[in-house]
Design a protein around this motif. Sequence first.
Motif, PDB file in Angstrom:
ATOM      1  N   TYR A   1       0.895  -1.167   0.000  1.00 28.68           N
ATOM      2  CA  TYR A   1       0.000   0.000   0.000  1.00 28.68           C
ATOM      3  C   TYR A   1       0.922   1.202   0.000  1.00 28.68           C
ATOM      4  O   TYR A   1       2.030   1.157   0.531  1.00 28.68           O
TER       5      TYR A   1
ATOM      6  N   HIS B   1      -8.565   5.611   5.233  1.00 23.92           N
ATOM      7  CA  HIS B   1      -7.736   5.218   4.090  1.00 23.92           C
ATOM      8  C   HIS B   1      -8.477   4.337   3.090  1.00 23.92           C
ATOM      9  O   HIS B   1      -7.986   4.132   1.976  1.00 23.92           O
TER      10      HIS B   1
ATOM     11  N   LEU C   1      -7.348   2.956  -0.579  1.00 23.66           N
ATOM     12  CA  LEU C   1      -6.993   1.542  -0.580  1.00 23.66           C
ATOM     13  C   LEU C   1      -7.794   0.802  -1.657  1.00 23.66           C
ATOM     14  O   LEU C   1      -7.251  -0.007  -2.422  1.00 23.66           O
TER      15      LEU C   1
END
Length: 312
Positions: A218, A246, A250
């Motif tokens: 990531y 996030h 993501l």
Amino acid sequence: MRLDETARGVFPIAPTPFTAEGAIDWTSVDRMVDVYAAAGATGLTVLGVMGEAPKLDAGESAALAARFIRRAGALPVVVGVSAPGFAAMRALALSAMEAGAAGVMIAPPNSLRTDDSIVAYYRQAVEAIGADVPFVLQDFPLTFTVVMTPGVIRRIVEENPSCVMLKHEDWPGLDKISALRRWSDAGAMRRISILCGNGGLFLDFEGERGADGAMTGYAFPDMLVDVVRMTAAGERDAAHDLFDAHLPLLRYEQQPGIGLAVRKYVMARRGIIAGDHQRKPGGTLDATAKAEVEFLLRRLARVDRRAALPLA
């Protein structure tokens, strides 16, 4: 430095940095390792699915693994050695271990279709690389099309003492983690480390199910470290709050075909690597996609200042 069943935390999957001409960007390799270490990673994994390993020749693969290992110092490095044949697998595994790798990772070929053939494959793989080489069993049916039931994983683990970790990437797979942990807790299976992949999409619950951390990529590996740490500390709401902030980025990074391009673009924006280049063939981001990523970064920066980047 040998990998064992006690491994936990975050082993980021490192992409391979390239120059615009397609050469390995060695300076970015070093910088990336330093960033991972500073972020709190407990190990590294190289030459994985998102490391563009199939685009490297044998010499490049060995040299890249050695460079990561040398730069990582005391940080354990797992090297992906999956290959169509055992000769290539053995050569890279031995080279990596001689360079100081902590262990290797082996994914199943997509030709395996029965439980017995899967178990036999890993028996033969261990014979090829040596029973003294610790290995990670990679379970990623969405990519490899090989379905491993919990029972098959238990058979592989019990038959091969050198299997010390499962890279869990089944989807949905939370119940699989629970089943494996129930067996190990009851003494019905040798306990191994479980680190999870899938781009971190289910990291918010994987630790609660018994996973020991993450082995995934990531563009914000520091977030993965924070979530794993907070989950282990029982800070459930804080872990979920950070993960939820996030999640849009993501998810965007998980798009088939361009996911690696998104990850490399953001890593370049963060200064982790010099550029977002992939070795051909590879996906690219057009102006619209880049604008969408910038939009997601601005929104994320409202909660996590690490996403507050200078204007592109």
